[in-house]
Design a protein around this motif. Structure first.
Motif, PDB file in Angstrom:
ATOM      1  N   THR A 194       0.828  -1.216   0.000  1.00  0.00           N
ATOM      2  CA  THR A 194       0.000   0.000   0.000  1.00  0.00           C
ATOM      3  C   THR A 194       0.855   1.256   0.000  1.00  0.00           C
ATOM      4  O   THR A 194       0.383   2.331   0.365  1.00  0.00           O
ATOM      5  CB  THR A 194      -0.949   0.008   1.213  1.00  0.00           C
ATOM      6  N   ASP A 195       2.129   1.122  -0.363  1.00  0.00           N
ATOM      7  CA  ASP A 195       3.070   2.245  -0.433  1.00  0.00           C
ATOM      8  C   ASP A 195       3.370   2.870   0.928  1.00  0.00           C
ATOM      9  O   ASP A 195       3.802   4.016   1.013  1.00  0.00           O
ATOM     10  CB  ASP A 195       2.575   3.338  -1.393  1.00  0.00           C
ATOM     11  N   THR A 196       3.136   2.113   1.993  1.00  0.00           N
ATOM     12  CA  THR A 196       3.522   2.568   3.329  1.00  0.00           C
ATOM     13  C   THR A 196       4.969   2.153   3.581  1.00  0.00           C
ATOM     14  O   THR A 196       5.328   0.991   3.373  1.00  0.00           O
ATOM     15  CB  THR A 196       2.618   1.949   4.412  1.00  0.00           C
ATOM     16  N   ALA A 197       5.784   3.104   3.998  1.00  0.00           N
ATOM     17  CA  ALA A 197       7.179   2.794   4.308  1.00  0.00           C
ATOM     18  C   ALA A 197       7.233   2.065   5.651  1.00  0.00           C
ATOM     19  O   ALA A 197       6.780   2.589   6.669  1.00  0.00           O
ATOM     20  CB  ALA A 197       8.002   4.065   4.358  1.00  0.00           C
ATOM     21  N   GLN A 198       7.760   0.859   5.651  1.00  0.00           N
ATOM     22  CA  GLN A 198       7.889   0.053   6.863  1.00  0.00           C
ATOM     23  C   GLN A 198       9.352   0.035   7.283  1.00  0.00           C
ATOM     24  O   GLN A 198      10.211  -0.434   6.544  1.00  0.00           O
ATOM     25  CB  GLN A 198       7.374  -1.365   6.634  1.00  0.00           C
ATOM     26  N   LYS A 564       1.481  -9.124   3.530  1.00  0.00           N
ATOM     27  CA  LYS A 564       0.680  -7.990   3.052  1.00  0.00           C
ATOM     28  C   LYS A 564       0.851  -7.911   1.542  1.00  0.00           C
ATOM     29  O   LYS A 564       1.637  -7.134   1.025  1.00  0.00           O
ATOM     30  CB  LYS A 564       1.129  -6.691   3.721  1.00  0.00           C
ATOM     31  N   SER A 565       0.096  -8.734   0.856  1.00  0.00           N
ATOM     32  CA  SER A 565       0.202  -8.830  -0.597  1.00  0.00           C
ATOM     33  C   SER A 565      -0.850  -7.947  -1.259  1.00  0.00           C
ATOM     34  O   SER A 565      -1.640  -7.275  -0.589  1.00  0.00           O
ATOM     35  CB  SER A 565       0.015 -10.286  -1.032  1.00  0.00           C
ATOM     36  N   LYS A 566      -0.876  -7.974  -2.585  1.00  0.00           N
ATOM     37  CA  LYS A 566      -1.830  -7.149  -3.331  1.00  0.00           C
ATOM     38  C   LYS A 566      -3.275  -7.577  -3.085  1.00  0.00           C
ATOM     39  O   LYS A 566      -4.200  -6.777  -3.278  1.00  0.00           O
ATOM     40  CB  LYS A 566      -1.507  -7.219  -4.826  1.00  0.00           C
ATOM     41  N   ILE A 567      -3.482  -8.815  -2.690  1.00  0.00           N
ATOM     42  CA  ILE A 567      -4.844  -9.290  -2.413  1.00  0.00           C
ATOM     43  C   ILE A 567      -5.139  -9.286  -0.910  1.00  0.00           C
ATOM     44  O   ILE A 567      -6.159  -9.815  -0.486  1.00  0.00           O
ATOM     45  CB  ILE A 567      -5.057 -10.708  -2.984  1.00  0.00           C
ATOM     46  N   ARG A 568      -4.228  -8.712  -0.141  1.00  0.00           N
ATOM     47  CA  ARG A 568      -4.433  -8.674   1.310  1.00  0.00           C
ATOM     48  C   ARG A 568      -3.936  -7.345   1.873  1.00  0.00           C
ATOM     49  O   ARG A 568      -3.192  -7.288   2.841  1.00  0.00           O
ATOM     50  CB  ARG A 568      -3.683  -9.847   1.942  1.00  0.00           C
ATOM     51  N   THR A 569      -4.349  -6.262   1.243  1.00  0.00           N
ATOM     52  CA  THR A 569      -3.848  -4.934   1.607  1.00  0.00           C
ATOM     53  C   THR A 569      -4.556  -4.338   2.817  1.00  0.00           C
ATOM     54  O   THR A 569      -4.102  -3.334   3.360  1.00  0.00           O
ATOM     55  CB  THR A 569      -3.998  -3.965   0.426  1.00  0.00           C
TER      56      THR A 569
END
Length: 604
Positions: A194-198, A564-569
């Motif tokens: 989700t483009d969140t910097a971790q 945290k994949s594209k189908i589990r954002t």
């Protein structure tokens, strides 16, 4: 006088707990009472009397049961007591079994949740797992199907269980952190789906007994900017959360990003300033060994080879039709491989693997490209093919080096020794190629006979790159030598704090014998007399606390892409942290302790 009399009266009043009364076994036969959980329990009516006082028990028996049970005398009375005892025990077992079964249901949900988090599976898979277990039970043990149906594995329950497991691991880590003699931080930052910097912060801590802990401290989501100050505030809050002091931090290691290593305002510099402020002068800072090795590999000036290889691979794999046709073509000619490999810059080993596969399938690729009327003249150029062969051999050597540097719980001194050994190998290969000796370049030997000097120059550039890249490690080479080779280190080169101890140490024949026959870490842990060599002991603890790479961070980010994949954002930051903490930890959660804190919740 009145107050004195009142104090004496108060002092005479004692609670029955203070009287320390004991249960008399005679009361069981006389009054049908038994001691249960610190109270006198009536076997007839199940009333409990908290005070072990014969008058109270006799009065209860006389008022409630004497008319019926006085008729039992002698052996008949004893038999009646035994019957009532057995009845009480069977009742207790019923309640105990119910409690145990409920705890088993909760424990089962914790075990499943733990596995789901470790395997980076969605929380909703708990319901699917339950369906599978019910189907299996229906076939193998139908009588257990009703028990399985009572296990709560809904996605809400799984989420709560993962939160509890994560909090337990964090609490255990906090307890261990209090006992760290030294600790070292590895830090890296990556963007999720989700483009969140971790921002990942890992710790390697060691206590005075040489017990090493490598764990994720925290995964901090950065919603706004990712400047050095943002990272610095995240580190400060993390250290405060785990009650860690900068006075015993041994250093930090990062991936070399500008926000991390800026000379004035970089994260490392800000932490270093704080460490110096509390008089911690031993603070060490490094750029990850693995990252630097990868950067050295990229420094090879052979773009004319890589561009053609990447372009050809993309031509074959990018269109779905060509890719399918190429795979079928490989099957038809019965090759060892069924496909070619893409280049992925973030995967350290992919460059060498792609080049090796491309070279092995060279004839097949040439035929396929000809069939598509896509001319690649370089595939028929002897000089270009020789350059490709050289790159295949060299990237193979670099991949071997990279693989040896990967993994958890590696001592930094051992990793630096591997780098030093590789640099010696490079110099050997340089001299051999200069003499047209291709012993360690098997692929290259198939293409040329007397052109080794061309590649000798490329190896020289690579040697220089290694020299420049690992200068921060060489600055601390003496510290590595004191730790890794204490029996051969030059006494005159040592700081004054080590000189006297090292003279005594190098003269101890028995210690030398132990040092030669056990691992370095085990030697310091088991055989080094701490009272005789306190400085060497402290230095060994310090060096054992150091990370050599941010491999553990890279491993976490690989897991994060699955969790945290594209189908589990929609997974929250808290649940993401909990899942990754469970997936990466070496701490075994005490599920029985967690179960005892829970109430049974039936499935829904």
């Amino acid at each position: 006088m009145a107050s004195t009399t009142q104090q004496k009266t108060v002092s005479k009043k004692r609670k029955y707990i203070d009287e320390r009364r004991l249960f008399n076994e005679r009361w069981t036969e006389d009054y049908f009472f038994l001691q249960v959980k610190g109270e006198a329990h009536c076997l007839i009516c199940c009333v409990s009397i908290p005070v072990f006082k014969e008058y109270n028990l006799r009065r209860h028996y006389a008022q409630k049961h004497a008319s019926k049970f006085d008729a039992y005398q002698g052996m008949c009375r004893k038999d009646q007591v035994m019957v009532l005892k057995k009845s009480l025990i069977s009742q207790q077992k019923v309640f105990s079994n119910v409690t145990t079964r409920r705890e088993s249901f909760i424990k089962a949900s914790f075990v499943v949740a733990n596995l789901i988090a470790k395997k980076s599976k969605p929380f909703s898979d708990g319901e699917f797992i339950k369906e599978c277990m019910e189907s299996v039970a229906d076939i193998l043990c139908p009588d257990k199907k009703s028990d399985i149906s009572k296990i709560s594995l809904s996605h809400q329950t799984i989420a709560r269980r993962i939160d509890d497991l994560g909090k337990y691991i964090e609490s255990d880590l906090k307890s261990k952190a209090c006992g760290f003699t030294f600790y070292f931080l590895a830090m890296d930052e990556s963007t999720d789906a989700t483009d969140t910097a971790q921002f990942a912060i890992f710790i390697r801590g060691i206590n005075d007994e040489y017990s090493v802990t490598e764990e994720m401290l925290l995964l901090v989501p950065l919603k706004d900017t990712t400047k050095s100050r943002d990272l610095y505030e995240a580190v400060k809050k993390t250290l405060m959360r785990f009650s860690l002091s900068l006075s015993n931090i041994s250093g930090v290691i990062t991936d070399g990003a500008p926000a991390m290593i800026g000379r004035k305002e970089g994260l490392v510099k800000l932490i270093e300033n704080d460490a110096f402020a509390v008089e911690n002068s031993r603070f060490m800072k490094y750029h990850c060994i693995l990252h630097q090795e990868n950067l050295c590999a990229k420094a090879l000036k052979m773009d004319h080879v890589m561009q053609i290889v990447v372009k050809t691979v993309n031509f074959i794999r990018a269109p779905g039709l060509y890719h399918r046709q190429f795979q079928e073509f490989l099957k038809s000619v019965d090759t060892e491989y069924g496909n070619i490999i893409y280049l992925a810059e973030v995967r350290w080993l992919s460059r060498g693997q792609m080049l090796k596969r491309f070279y092995d399938l060279l004839n097949e690729i040439k035929s396929f490209m000809t069939s598509k009327a896509k001319s690649v003249p370089e595939l028929d150029d002897a000089n270009w093919l020789a350059d490709l062969a050289f790159l295949v051999d060299l990237t193979g050597h670099l991949n071997d080096l990279n693989t040896r540097l990967q993994g958890k719980n590696q001592l930094i001194s051992a990793m630096f020794q591997i780098i030093n050994a590789f640099q010696v190998k490079l110099k050997l290969w340089q001299a051999q190629l200069n003499a047209n000796n291709f012993l360690h370049f098997n692929t290259l030997s198939k293409h040329i006979s007397k052109k080794g000097k061309k590649y000798e120059a490329l190896l020289f550039d690579l040697i220089q790159e290694f020299e420049n890249r690992f200068s921060d490690f060489r600055e601390n080479n003496l510290n590595f030598c004191i730790f890794a080779t204490p029996f051969t280190v030059d006494i005159e080169m040592l700081p004054a704090t080590f000189q006297m101890e090292c003279i005594e140490f190098q003269s101890d024949i028995q210690l030398k014998e132990k040092f030669d026959h056990v691992s370095l870490f085990d030697f310091y842990k088991t055989y080094l007399p701490r009272d005789i060599y306190p400085a060497l002991h402290s230095h060994a603890l310090f060096m054992s606390s150091l990370f050599g790479s941010t491999y553990i961070c890279e491993q976490l980010f690989s897991r994060m892409k699955h969790t945290k994949s594209k189908i589990r954002t929609k997974i929250s930051d808290e649940h993401l942290e909990g899942c990754l903490r469970i997936a990466t930890t070496s701490i075994e959660p005490d599920i029985d302790a967690l179960v005892s804190q829970q109430q049974c919740q039936m499935s829904h």
